[in-house]
Design a protein around this motif. Structure first.
Motif, short mmCIF file in Angstrom:
data_model
loop_
_atom_site.label_atom_id
_atom_site.label_comp_id
_atom_site.label_asym_id
_atom_site.label_seq_id
_atom_site.Cartn_x
_atom_site.Cartn_y
_atom_site.Cartn_z
N VAL A 144 -3.53 -5.92 6.76
CA VAL A 144 -4.44 -4.93 6.16
C VAL A 144 -5.92 -5.32 6.26
CG1 VAL A 144 -2.72 -3.96 4.60
CG2 VAL A 144 -4.08 -5.92 3.86
N GLU A 171 -7.15 0.00 9.69
CA GLU A 171 -5.96 0.64 9.12
C GLU A 171 -4.82 -0.36 9.18
OE1 GLU A 171 -3.61 3.13 12.55
OE2 GLU A 171 -5.23 4.15 11.51
N GLN A 219 -8.03 4.76 2.53
CA GLN A 219 -6.98 4.84 3.55
C GLN A 219 -5.76 5.55 2.98
OE1 GLN A 219 -6.13 0.80 4.68
NE2 GLN A 219 -7.94 0.62 5.94
N ASN A 220 -5.11 6.31 3.84
CA ASN A 220 -3.85 6.97 3.49
C ASN A 220 -2.96 6.80 4.72
OD1 ASN A 220 -1.72 8.69 2.94
ND2 ASN A 220 -3.03 10.34 2.17
N TYR A 221 -2.17 5.73 4.73
CA TYR A 221 -1.38 5.37 5.91
C TYR A 221 0.08 5.77 5.70
CZ TYR A 221 0.33 2.60 9.82
OH TYR A 221 0.92 2.21 10.99
N TYR A 261 2.53 -5.39 6.44
CA TYR A 261 1.41 -4.73 7.12
C TYR A 261 0.18 -5.63 7.05
CZ TYR A 261 4.08 -0.40 6.88
OH TYR A 261 5.04 0.56 7.00
#
Length: 111
Positions: A67, A71, A32-34, A65
């Motif tokens: 998780v 996402e 993931q790249n949030y 967040y």
């Protein structure tokens, strides 16, 4: 800065890229790249609530967040002490402790 979540992922703050990253470890893969605007820096993980707490040094905020899903989902956002470089969480109570890098003290947040 990085922490490991209960799913075995390594959660990492990318200050320059403005993101919360999640990596698997065997093999090492970016999962993931949030995007997280505001210079994410410190990170802590609450395993009882599946919350990653990220400090935003550019905005003097801490964001929680969720998780556990596909996402991250923002659940909480609080103003903090100036230059919030360090964060930890008490998994029993859910209290979040944010420390200033400039001598501004420690702030306790109860979501």
């Amino acid at each position: 800065n990085a922490v490991v979540d209960r799913f075995g992922r390594v959660l990492v703050t990318d200050t320059r890229g403005g993101a919360l990253l999640a990596f698997s470890v065997n093999p090492v893969l970016l999962k993931q790249n949030y995007p997280v605007p505001g210079a994410p820096y410190g990170i802590a993980y609450d395993p009882r609530r599946d919350l990653a707490w990220v400090t935003l040094t550019e905005r003097n905020e801490v964001v929680g967040y969720y998780v556990a899903g596909g996402e991250p989902v923002e659940k909480y956002r609080f103003a903090t002490v100036v230059q919030p470089n360090s964060v930890t969480v008490d998994p029993g109570s859910g209290r979040v402790f944010v420390a200033s890098a400039t001598g501004g003290g420690v702030q306790v947040v109860q979501p």
